[in-house]
Design an enzyme around this catalytic site. Structure first.
Site, PDB file in Angstrom:
ATOM      1  CB  SER A  81      20.713  43.798  22.473  1.00 57.81           C
ATOM      2  OG  SER A  81      20.152  42.749  23.452  1.00 57.81           O
ATOM      3  CB  THR A 121      24.684  38.498  27.757  1.00 50.81           C
ATOM      4  OG1 THR A 121      25.519  39.426  27.955  1.00 50.81           O
ATOM      5  CG2 THR A 121      25.305  37.184  27.741  1.00 50.81           C
TER       6      THR A 121
END
Ligand SMILES: *[C@@H]1O[C@H](CO)[C@@H](O)[C@H](O)[C@H]1NC(C)=O
Ligand SMILES: *[C@@H]1O[C@H](CO)[C@@H](O)[C@H](O)[C@H]1NC(C)=O
Ligand SMILES: *[C@@H]1O[C@H](CO)[C@@H](O)[C@H](O)[C@H]1NC(C)=O
Length: 340
Positions: free
Chosen positions: A75, A200
């Site tokens: 991701s 993140t």
């Protein structure tokens, strides 16, 4: 090798043993590298850079950059929705947002520090800047990102980030418009971000002499509204670094978290002498007051190498994992904190 020995020699000098109020001895040493989630290869890369004499900012750039290559957790790197990054050292901050077709976005953020007097570049022009700095244009679409998108279309574009529009965004796809008459629904502060979407990587590096650098790298929210910029490229939101106080980096629902400048606030707490774990907890508690169900976590480290983390306890996130590298640990080590 000589260089490495010297470095480790210095490490011994700055070693500090800390007796915590509870009586349990914890220890701090420099350098320290700490990063969000169990992104081990990022930690290993950053540590190697420090060991071979690279700067703190080099370590952050290469460490976060490793996630852009590995697509940590599928991701962080390319293949999702592009693209925002920041990096910071002392008062130097560089960031890009809305970058397209460029893979090594944190490298571009660093070029903003090195070759411009600006702080934040966005959109198509940021991509042109990247090309001028020698980064290649690439097609970042992957099989996974394509199938994610078609699945989303197939489930009536759920979830998405629109509200109060027609057609009803909780039931159907757009294009959406303003309604003739608005009936505002109460704003949902609960997170639509999946706790599995460890979106993140945030990293804080404190060098042997206390120099602090930090950085973040993310694709931003999946299925976001085009034009959306999250917390990652915003100074004090995604990360913050001040060599007179410490560094912090946040992860989670950036749309909520960026309203609180959590990384800046954590560093300010540490400047006042607050223990890094407590600084992280105070930041989470503060956001929680307004958005009890937000999905988020933060890591904190001070200039003498003490570190900590905190997260908001919600269903699916009761513990937050992060990786720490320091001379006291034989290799990058996964640690966890219980969410509050
Ligand atoms: C601290 O280390 C950094 C990077 O290794 C170096 O650039 C800087 O000059 C050092 N500062 C001091 C005060 O030694
Ligand atoms: C769309 O979803 C339905 C069930 O909800 C499924 O039967 C169908 O195969 C899906 N189509 C695609 C293209 O994924
Ligand atoms: C860093 O945190 C530790 C643990 O709370 C504390 O003992 C130390 O004094 C702090 N360092 C600085 C420079 O504030």
């Amino acid at each position: 090798m000589a260089r490495r020995d010297r470095r480790w020699g210095m490490v011994a000098l700055v070693f500090v043993a800390v007796l915590t109020p509870g009586g349990a001895a914890s220890a701090a040493a420099l350098p320290v590298v700490i990063n969000t989630w169990a992104f081990r290869t990022a930690a290993e890369t950053a540590w190697r850079v420090l060991e071979s004499g690279g700067s703190e900012l080099d370590a952050v750039e290469r460490g976060c950059g490793q996630c852009e290559i590995d697509q940590c957790d599928g991701s962080v790197g390319y293949g999702g929705s592009p693209d925002e990054r920041n990096c910071m050292e002392k008062i130097f901050f560089g960031a890009v947002a809305g970058l397209r077709r460029v893979k090594n976005a944190i490298g571009v953020a660093r070029k903003v520090i090195e070759y411009t007097k600006h702080t934040l570049l966005v959109g198509e022009s940021a991509s042109l800047f990247a090309v001028r700095m020698g980064f290649p244009y690439e097609d970042l679409t992957t099989q996974k990102s394509l199938s994610l998108y078609s699945e989303w279309l197939n489930q009536s574009c759920q979830p998405n980030y629109w509200k109060n529009v027609v057609p009803d965004s909780s039931k159907s796809c757009g294009p959406y418009k303003r309604p003739e008459k608005v009936t505002y629904k109460e704003e949902q502060t609960s997170s639509q971000r999946s706790v599995h979407n460890h979106d993140t990587i945030g990293m804080v590096v404190i060098g042997v002499n206390g120099t602090v650098a930090s950085g973040t790298s993310t694709n931003g929210a999946v299925h976001k509204i085009p034009g959306r910029v999250g917390d990652s490229p915003i100074a004090g939101a995604g990360s913050y670094a001040d060599s007179t106080a410490g560094g912090a980096a946040a992860t989670g629902d950036g749309d909520v978290m960026m309203r609180f400048l959590p990384s800046y606030q954590a560093v300010e707490y540490m400047r006042m002498g607050t223990d890094p774990t407590v600084a992280c907890q105070k930041v989470i508690s503060r956001i929680k007051k307004y958005a009890p169900k937000f999905f988020g976590a933060i890591i904190c480290a001070n200039t003498t190498g003490s570190y900590g983390a905190a997260c908001n306890k919600i269903p699916g996130l009761t513990q937050f994992h992060f990786i720490v590298s320091s001379p006291l640990l034989s290799r990058p080590t996964e640690q966890a904190v219980d969410c509050i």
